[in-house]
Design a protein around this motif. Structure first.
Motif, PDB file in Angstrom:
ATOM      1  N   GLU A  24       0.750  -0.969  -0.289  1.00  0.00           N
ATOM      2  CA  GLU A  24      -0.324   0.033   0.276  1.00  0.00           C
ATOM      3  C   GLU A  24       1.204   1.207  -0.092  1.00  0.00           C
ATOM      4  O   GLU A  24       0.613   2.419  -0.779  1.00  0.00           O
ATOM      5  N   ASP A  25       2.275   1.043   0.419  1.00  0.00           N
ATOM      6  CA  ASP A  25       2.751   2.330   0.264  1.00  0.00           C
ATOM      7  C   ASP A  25       3.040   2.346  -1.029  1.00  0.00           C
ATOM      8  O   ASP A  25       3.306   3.305  -1.056  1.00  0.00           O
ATOM      9  N   GLU A  40       1.591   1.902  -4.026  1.00  0.00           N
ATOM     10  CA  GLU A  40       0.823   2.137  -4.128  1.00  0.00           C
ATOM     11  C   GLU A  40       0.396   3.051  -4.280  1.00  0.00           C
ATOM     12  O   GLU A  40      -0.275   4.303  -5.099  1.00  0.00           O
ATOM     13  N   ARG A  41       0.275   4.025  -2.893  1.00  0.00           N
ATOM     14  CA  ARG A  41       0.883   5.479  -2.517  1.00  0.00           C
ATOM     15  C   ARG A  41       1.501   6.123  -3.341  1.00  0.00           C
ATOM     16  O   ARG A  41       1.133   7.505  -4.415  1.00  0.00           O
ATOM     17  N   SER A  56       3.842  -3.214  -7.943  1.00  0.00           N
ATOM     18  CA  SER A  56       2.343  -2.291  -7.060  1.00  0.00           C
ATOM     19  C   SER A  56       2.865  -0.869  -7.779  1.00  0.00           C
ATOM     20  O   SER A  56       2.585  -0.106  -7.191  1.00  0.00           O
TER      21      SER A  56
END
Length: 235
Positions: free
Chosen positions: A151-152, A154-155, A185
Motif C-alpha cells: 500500500e505504501d 501504491e501511494r 505495485s
C-alpha cells in the motif's frame, strides 16, 4: 576521501512532536542549485547515520561537481560526530515526522528540485512516508522492503512521481529478480540492477556508480560526473 569546495552549514531540524534533529546542508558555492537531495540514512541500530559513506561522499562531491545541494541529518535517537538527535529509534514509525521536518526545511529554505534519497532503512522511510511530500521523486539504494508495504508503493504509484531503485546484484536482503516481483505495485519504478555490488556499496567503484546514477536522474545535464578536478580545488 577527497573533499571538494562547498558551503557547508550545520543545521537543526524541528519535528512536529518537538524533537531537535542534527544535520548538515552542503550547498554549491556557485549559488546555483540544480537539485536538492534529502538523504535518509541506513538503519541506526546497525550503524547507519548521516555520515554513512555514500551520503558523506555525496556531500563532499556533488555540490561542486553538479551544483547539487545535499541535506544530511540523523533521524531520532541517532548519533554521529555532528551530534545526537533527540528522541528514540521507532522502527520507522515516528520517523515519519523526521522525514517531514527535513522536507519542510528544504522547502522553507527555497531549495529547488527536491528528491528523497534513501539507503536501506532510509528507503523504508521514503516509501512509507514520502509520497505526499513536496518532492519531485525518490531514489532508493539497496531497498530491503522489510517495513514498507504494497500500500505504501501504491501511494507512490498514484502520485506518478519518478522512483528509481538501485538494487545490488549480491544484496544481503533483496536482489534484482525478487525486487522486480515485490515492486509490482509501484508501476513507474525504474529498477536498476548493479552488477557486482553489495548492500553497503563498499568501494570507490560502487560509490561512483551510485553518485552518477543519482546525478543522471536529478540533474541530467551534469552527468556523468567528471573523475578529475583541478588540484587547487582539492581540500
Amino acid at each position: 576521501m577527497t573533499v571538494l569546495p562547498a558551503d557547508r552549514e550545520e543545521i537543526t531540524l524541528t519535528t512536529e512532536d518537538g524533537l531537535t534533529l542534527v544535520g548538515e546542508l552542503s550547498l554549491p558555492r556557485s549559488g546555483n542549485v540544480s537539485a536538492t537531495l534529502i538523504t535518509l540514512h541506513p538503519l541506526p541500530t546497525a550503524g547507519g547515520f548521516m555520515d554513512s559513506h555514500v551520503f558523506r561522499k555525496a556531500a563532499w562531491r556533488l555540490p561542486y561537481l553538479a551544483d547539487v545541494a545535499v541535506l544530511r541529518f540523523n533521524t531520532r535517537g541517532t548519533s554521529s560526530p555532528r551530534g545526537t538527535s533527540d528522541g528514540e529509534f521507532s522502527e520507522g514509525v515516528a520517523e515519519a515526522a523526521d522525514v517531514r521536518a527535513a522536507v519542510d526545511f528544504a522547502v522553507t529554505r527555497g531549495l529547488p528540485n527536491r528528491w528523497l534519497v534513501g539507503w536501506s532503512f532510509g528507503t523504508e522511510l521514503t516509501l512509507m512516508h514520502g509520497a505526499d511530500l513536496e518532492v519531485e521523486g525518490a531514489i532508493l539504494l539497496s531497498p530491503p522492503l522489510h517495513r514498507a508495504k504494497p500500500e505504501d508503493m501504491e501511494r507512490w504509484a498514484a502520485t506518478g512521481k519518478p522512483v528509481t531503485a538501485l538494487v545490488p546484484e549480491f544484496d544481503d536482503f533483496l536482489r534484482p529478480d525478487e525486487a522486480r516481483e515485490r515492486f509490482t505495485s509501484l508501476s513507474q519504478l525504474e529498477l536498476v540492477p548493479v552488477e557486482g555490488a553489495k548492500h553497503l556499496w563498499v568501494g570507490e567503484k560502487y560509490v561512483r556508480v551510485v553518485l552518477d546514477a543519482i546525478t543522471a536522474r536529478v540533474a541530467p545535464d551534469r552527468a556523468p560526473l567528471p573523475d578529475r578536478v583541478p588540484q587547487e580545488d582539492v581540500a
